[in-house]
Scaffold this motif. Structure first.
Motif, mmCIF file in Angstrom:
data_model
loop_
_atom_site.group_PDB
_atom_site.id
_atom_site.type_symbol
_atom_site.label_atom_id
_atom_site.label_comp_id
_atom_site.label_asym_id
_atom_site.label_seq_id
_atom_site.Cartn_x
_atom_site.Cartn_y
_atom_site.Cartn_z
ATOM 1 N N LYS A 194 33.412 33.238 -23.214
ATOM 2 C CA LYS A 194 34.825 32.909 -23.028
ATOM 3 C C LYS A 194 35.371 33.488 -21.715
ATOM 4 O O LYS A 194 35.147 34.654 -21.407
ATOM 5 C CB LYS A 194 35.585 33.501 -24.213
ATOM 6 N N PHE A 195 36.111 32.665 -20.971
ATOM 7 C CA PHE A 195 36.750 33.128 -19.740
ATOM 8 C C PHE A 195 38.195 33.499 -20.085
ATOM 9 O O PHE A 195 39.012 32.630 -20.402
ATOM 10 C CB PHE A 195 36.700 32.015 -18.687
ATOM 11 N N GLN A 196 38.491 34.800 -20.016
ATOM 12 C CA GLN A 196 39.814 35.271 -20.447
ATOM 13 C C GLN A 196 40.915 34.755 -19.519
ATOM 14 O O GLN A 196 42.058 34.624 -19.924
ATOM 15 C CB GLN A 196 39.844 36.805 -20.478
ATOM 16 N N GLY A 197 40.550 34.461 -18.264
ATOM 17 C CA GLY A 197 41.590 34.083 -17.300
ATOM 18 C C GLY A 197 41.791 32.583 -17.163
ATOM 19 O O GLY A 197 42.308 32.117 -16.148
ATOM 20 N N TYR A 198 41.342 31.816 -18.172
ATOM 21 C CA TYR A 198 41.457 30.356 -18.081
ATOM 22 C C TYR A 198 42.921 29.938 -18.019
ATOM 23 O O TYR A 198 43.778 30.534 -18.675
ATOM 24 C CB TYR A 198 40.758 29.715 -19.275
ATOM 25 N N PHE A 199 43.198 28.884 -17.247
ATOM 26 C CA PHE A 199 44.604 28.559 -17.003
ATOM 27 C C PHE A 199 45.351 28.148 -18.267
ATOM 28 O O PHE A 199 46.535 28.369 -18.384
ATOM 29 C CB PHE A 199 44.753 27.523 -15.878
ATOM 30 N N ALA A 200 44.679 27.540 -19.222
ATOM 31 C CA ALA A 200 45.338 27.222 -20.488
ATOM 32 C C ALA A 200 45.215 28.472 -21.359
ATOM 33 O O ALA A 200 44.150 28.747 -21.905
ATOM 34 C CB ALA A 200 44.686 26.024 -21.152
ATOM 35 N N LYS A 201 46.293 29.234 -21.456
ATOM 36 C CA LYS A 201 46.231 30.581 -22.020
ATOM 37 C C LYS A 201 45.656 30.621 -23.436
ATOM 38 O O LYS A 201 44.930 31.533 -23.806
ATOM 39 C CB LYS A 201 47.635 31.213 -22.021
ATOM 40 N N GLU A 202 45.982 29.607 -24.258
ATOM 41 C CA GLU A 202 45.581 29.684 -25.664
ATOM 42 C C GLU A 202 44.117 29.303 -25.878
ATOM 43 O O GLU A 202 43.573 29.522 -26.937
ATOM 44 C CB GLU A 202 46.511 28.814 -26.522
ATOM 45 N N ARG A 203 43.495 28.721 -24.875
ATOM 46 C CA ARG A 203 42.134 28.277 -25.033
ATOM 47 C C ARG A 203 41.211 29.039 -24.087
ATOM 48 O O ARG A 203 41.698 29.650 -23.123
ATOM 49 C CB ARG A 203 42.050 26.764 -24.754
#
Lengths: 504, 325, 279
Positions: A194-203
């Motif tokens: 999982k990438f914690q910094g993904y632009f869609a915060k909830e996913r």
């Protein structure tokens, strides 16, 4: 001993249920290079690691991803993309410079990029500020956004491109997608987290995904049934019913790619349109479906344009019938009353390719055409296909994009007459012209007319005889939620829905 | 017989030299075969469904060095191989040595486990059958062994998966887990493929044991020993078995050697990521350096096993030792 | 072996007699299979795929709706041709190499046995992949590939057997009498190593049938629509759940045939082995 082991297996599984998903790929990606399309497995993995300016979303529509919005100037010569606040896995921000570097690498002369020739229409890439990208085209090109949405055009860090961009063996593993590349255990699996910094915060929802390589289809199905993996791609047609009936499993199918015959039109009987048409009348589509695809599929009696796609018309779609008598007569009229002998190229590596060839052989025998099967492995078949070393060939593929311009790669003649997906040496000027016009026509109604006329011409000349749309299925365990098979041709891009996938 | 240390070193040195020459021949053979084989790695690299332009094909060929004359490529490869650099995969640049280092141990683990199972099952069965030749026991055991030989390994494997994994849920159906991740999972995934391979091999080991035992039992010296009044057990264990061991070891050695590159069916059925799957994938992709590397590894392992078998001969059969020294 | 010895050997050996009869039957199906087939083995009936037994299709149909019984019958021929052809290649070359490797001059011995080692180190699957890459799959390439695969095994067996024979007293006698090499090979060595070779040959025929099925499983077998037992088993594995009888029929025939070959082989070995015959 086995009992003791079994209990530990189960405890392991129960423990892992928090968020580790095992995904059975149909092969090991040759490479994770993004700008080359090396098959569904590679695209599936890359769609978890990377995102483009826009992509085909889970509903099959163009969806802005790293671009927050885009704007097309009237005349369709200038496209402006506004980037959102997204980060690459290394923490750096996604900027217009990254987009520029990515696209420049793709359109460079002689680049190996899959869509090099289509995207060469981009004349100028302007980056007025870090969040804005302006593309200027040399002429209008309607399918531009569709090509940009393919996984081959995902945005890579400019720093990586500067350092490794021209190394033929390097592959970008830092992206801006929902999952981070962890490691590639050669011959076995690719692991992402999982990438914690993904632009869609909830996913995304999962902690970890293991893309495990399962080249053997039966083994892949058994792995799903026994719970070794949670999702599999390329469900064999013969297993669809059993999976549907299994309370622990779910099946998700779409009628996507099509099976077709490509003809070498350079010389011999297949250089005559009437003979190719005769073949179209001789093939029992239902027999292909019943045998090679276990009864699942949609017969095609016209050009392989799916219902609902631009260019589809009822009249064109019902042009042919299964009529061996008519086929035989057409052959006689074309000067072959006693038939002839030809070589059909297919491959022994994939059952459905081989079985389709067997049915074609049997159907054509009925109208006097003696078919000799040529069944090398896939690599040998690709080699022969790209050299045009065949009389006719079984092709099983789909359009790359859903814009009607997908037809170009199958029907366009022009300077490069021997290509993988088109019939060798087929070059009809009127069809080329229609395809050219289709690409630059802005008015959708007018465009639709062009492609319908094109479909009619495609039937008359039949450089490609389409036989059926095959099902393309994914299967998951019951506890997998949110994974979606994208509709139609886009099925091969379903990997993107891993962003929405949860384990219950 | 002067088995001095120097002599041993000399012998080993000679064997190693022979092994290197053998490997060289193998490498050269493979190199030449792969290069004249139809199919083009570049096309596969450029994509499944795209229509690459001739310039892109030429550029890629140049980048990979495939536009060089074949002989130049060959000497290049050889020169690098002499420096223990076996190149890297054409498709993704991962070193060939790394591929082999990851795949070879998995194959060895599977093959050795299978062989141990096969010996534990096959040798006792073969002895039991030979000692009561012609009896019902012999007939049953021989028939069982024959049935074991005649079931294709992928059918046996599939049935095992259907029964033990899918129906009973006792064992995983497929795959491989690193020991570092979970030892129990690692072992549980080894059981079915090793047993599938082992049972098939056990059948032919049992047959060979039986026939070889019978052969020795028919020899004059056994009759002589019996005439001298030596107890039957002692005759069997000390004399017959020892003499019968040579063909048995031959067949075990052969089988083990074959397994190094020949577990492809079991690897396919159980998705075991071993060396022969690597080889098949590499040939399919015309990934020349990888084919060469994998093949060299297989040949090297094979030659090593042969050396060990030969050493065993020497220990077991003093006459061969005498003749050779 | 005289022609009279086989009938004599059958007396009091029902299993042997039965096996020989079965092999004869399979062989004659191999020759006349096409005539015996009740239906056209290539007729595709897309409405009747994967059917069980019925009055019109005694053993059911395959994934193309073709009659399984007819396909089993005509599938014998390629199966046998491949197995026997491959075994013949392996036996002739293997025995030659093996004897030369044990009996020739030291240099010859050395070179031959190292060549055998090299051949042995090529996995069958690689040979098959290469052969198919060059010539296409088919009966001929299968015979060559499978034959080559088993040459080293024959060579090894012949080699170790020859080494054993070489140590026996009568060989000393032959040598002392100054017999020619050909004489030594044909009169002294061959008859005495025949027993393990016959066993090896039966194993090889059986193994060749299996290897052919394995290669078919990997898509490297007989070119369709021509069937072989191995190819049928390989295909049928994919239909285990849907049409279990599809896999059972060819497997059963394959198993029984191999069993018969092995039983016959064992008995032949006893007949041929001079030492066992003395008993």
């Amino acid at each position: 001993m086995s009992l003791a082991l079994a209990s530990s297996v189960f405890s392991q599984k129960a423990f892992a249920d928090g968020g580790t998903l095992y995904y059975g790929l149909s092969s090991e990606p040759p490479s994770l290079e993004t700008m080359v399309n090396s098959g569904t497995s590679e695209r599936t993995v890359n769609l978890s690691i990377h995102r483009g300016l826009l992509n085909y979303g889970i509903d099959g529509k163009l969806t802005p991803e790293l671009a927050e919005s885009y704007d097309v100037k009237p005349g369709a010569l200038e496209y402006t993309f506004k980037l959102r606040d997204a980060k690459f896995h290394d923490g750096s921000a996604v900027t217009s410079a990254d987009v520029k570097a990515t696209l420049e690498r793709i359109i460079a002369k002689g680049a190996k990029a899959a869509n090099n020739s289509e995207l060469k229409v981009i004349k100028e890439i302007d980056t007025p500020d870090p969040k804005t990208v302006i593309l200027r085209l040399s002429h209008p090109f309607i399918p531009l956004l569709d090509y940009l949405a393919l996984p081959e055009q995902v945005v890579l860090p400019a720093a990586w491109i500067k350092e490794h961009g021209s190394d033929p063996k390097a592959a970008p593993t830092v992206g801006a997608g929902p999952y981070k590349f962890v490691k590639w255990d050669r011959g076995r699996e690719i692991e992402v987290t999982k990438f914690q910094g993904y632009f869609a915060k909830e996913r995304p929802y999962l902690d970890e995904i293991h893309y495990v390589f399962y080249p053997n289809a039966e083994t892949r199905v058994n792995a799903l049934k026994s719970g070794d993996v949670d999702i599999i791609e390329y469900v064999p047609w013969k297993d669809e019913k059993a999976i549907q009936a299994d309370p622990n499993l779910k099946l998700d199918c779409t009628a996507g790619p099509f099976m077709a015959l490509q003809f070498n039109t350079q010389s011999g009987p297949f250089s005559k349109p009437e003979v190719r048409q005769a073949v179209a009348y001789a093939i029992d589509r239902q027999a292909v479906i019943n045998t090679a695809f276990n009864g699942v599929g949609t017969p095609i009696y016209g050009p392989p344009i799916p219902h609902g796609y631009m260019g589809y018309s009822e009249a064109n779609a019902r042009y042919f019938t299964h009529d061996p008598a008519k086929a035989k007569k057409m052959l006689a009229d074309a000067g072959y009353p006693d038939g002839f002998e030809v070589r059909l190229l297919s491959t022994a590596q994939y059952d459905f390719h081989q079985n389709t060839a067997v049915v074609v052989q049997s159907d054509l025998a009925k109208i006097g055409i003696k078919v000799k099967l040529d069944l090398p492995d896939w690599a040998g078949r690709m080699g022969k296909a790209s050299k045009g070393d065949y009389d006719f060939m079984v092709a099983g593929t789909g359009g790359d994009i859903i814009d009607a311009d997908w037809m170009s790669s199958f029907y366009y003649g022009g300077e490069n007459l021997v290509r993988l997906n088109s019939s060798p040496y087929f070059n009809d000027l009127s069809m080329n012209e229609m395809l050219d016009k289709g690409r630059i026509t802005l008015d959708p109604a007018l465009r639709s007319e062009i492609y319908q006329a094109f479909g009619k011409r495609a039937n008359e000349l039949s450089p490609i005889v389409a036989m059926m749309f095959r099902d393309q299925c994914y299967a998951t365990r019951k506890n997998v939620d949110g994974f979606r098979n994208l509709p139609g041709f886009l099925s091969f891009l379903s990997g993107i829905s891993i962003e929405y996938t949860k384990l219950q | 017989m002067r088995a001095t240390l120097l002599g041993v070193i000399f012998l080993l040195g000679r064997k190693l030299l022979v092994a290197v020459v053998q490997l060289y021949v193998v490498a050269t053979l493979i190199f030449s075969i792969m290069y004249i084989m139809p199919g083009d790695p570049v096309l596969l690299l450029l994509g499944a469904d795209s229509n690459p332009t001739p310039e892109a094909i030429a550029a890629m060929r140049h980048q990979l060095g495939l536009d060089q004359p074949v002989l130049a490529q060959y000497f290049d490869w050889l020169w690098n191989a002499l420096h223990l650099d076996f190149g890297s995969s054409l498709t993704n640049g991962y070193p060939v040595a790394g591929y082999v280092a990851e795949n070879l141990p998995r194959t060895l683990e599977l093959a050795l486990t299978a062989i141990v199972i096969a010996i534990l099952v096959g040798v006792p069965l073969g002895i039991a059958a030979a000692l009561k030749r012609g009896s019902a026991r012999d007939t049953i055991l021989t028939s069982l062994a024959t049935v074991g030989i005649s079931v294709p390994v992928y059918i046996a494997g599939t049935l095992m998966v259907l029964f033990f994994s899918i129906k009973l849920g006792w064992l995983p159906a497929s795959g491989y887990t690193d020991v570092s991740r979970s030892l129990s999972l690692h072992l549980s995934k080894l059981v079915l493929p090793a047993a599938t391979l082992g049972i098939g091999l056990a059948a032919s080991i049992a047959r060979m044991t039986r026939s070889s035992m019978l052969e020795i039992l028919g020899r004059d010296f056994v009759r002589a020993l019996r005439a001298k009044g030596m107890p039957e057990g002692q005759i069997i264990w000390q004399h017959v078995l020892r003499n019968a061991a040579i063909p048995i070891i031959t067949i075990i050695g052969l089988q083990l050697g074959n397994l190094i590159g020949g577990t492809v069916l079991v690897e396919a059925v159980f998705n075991w990521p071993g060396l022969s799957t690597l080889l098949v994938t590499a040939v399919s992709a015309r990934n020349y350096p990888l084919v060469q590397g994998a093949m060299l590894a297989i040949a090297a392992a094979f030659i090593l096993i042969n050396l060990v078998v030969e050493l065993l001969y020497n220990i077991l059969d003093p006459r061969i030792r005498r003749k050779r020294s | 072996m005289t022609s009279a010895s086989i009938p004599r050997a059958m007396r009091g050996q029902p299993a042997f007699a039965f096996s020989v009869a079965l092999i004869a039957m399979v062989a004659s199906i191999g020759v006349f299979g096409g005539l015996l087939a009740p239906q056209d083995p290539f007729l595709i009936q897309s409405q009747l795929v994967n059917q069980g037994s019925s009055a019109s299709h005694w053993l059911g149909t395959d994934e193309f709706g073709r009659d399984l019984l007819s396909r089993l019958l005509i599938g014998v021929q390629p199966t046998l041709i491949v197995a026997i052809g491959a075994t013949a290649i392996a036996a002739v070359f293997g025995t030659m190499f093996g004897i030369a490797g044990a009996h020739g001059r030291p240099v010859t011995q050395f070179i031959i046995m190292r060549c055998v080692d090299i051949m042995l180190s090529f996995p069958p699957i690689l040979l098959a992949l290469l052969a198919v890459g060059f010539w296409q799959s088919g009966v001929l390439s299968l015979i060559v590939v499978i034959g080559v695969v088993y040459i080293p095994q024959f060579a090894r067996v012949a080699h170790s057997a020859t080494l054993q024979v070489s140590r026996m007293e009568f060989m000393e006698a032959e040598r002392a009498m100054g017999a020619s090499t050909a004489r030594v090979i044909f009169n002294a060595i061959l008859p005495n190593i025949l027993a393990p070779l016959v066993v090896q040959a039966t194993l090889t025929v059986a193994a060749a049938i299996l290897l052919e099925s394995g290669l078919s499983f990997l898509g490297l077998g007989i070119v369709p629509p021509q069937p072989s037992w191995g190819q049928m088993i390989g295909t049928a594995r994919g239909y285990l759940a849907q049409n279990p009888m599809y896999v059972i029929w060819p497997s059963l025939l394959l198993g029984v045939t191999i069993l018969a070959i092995n039983v016959a082989g064992d008995r032949l070995r006893d007949i041929l082995d001079p030492r066992l015959r003395q008993e």
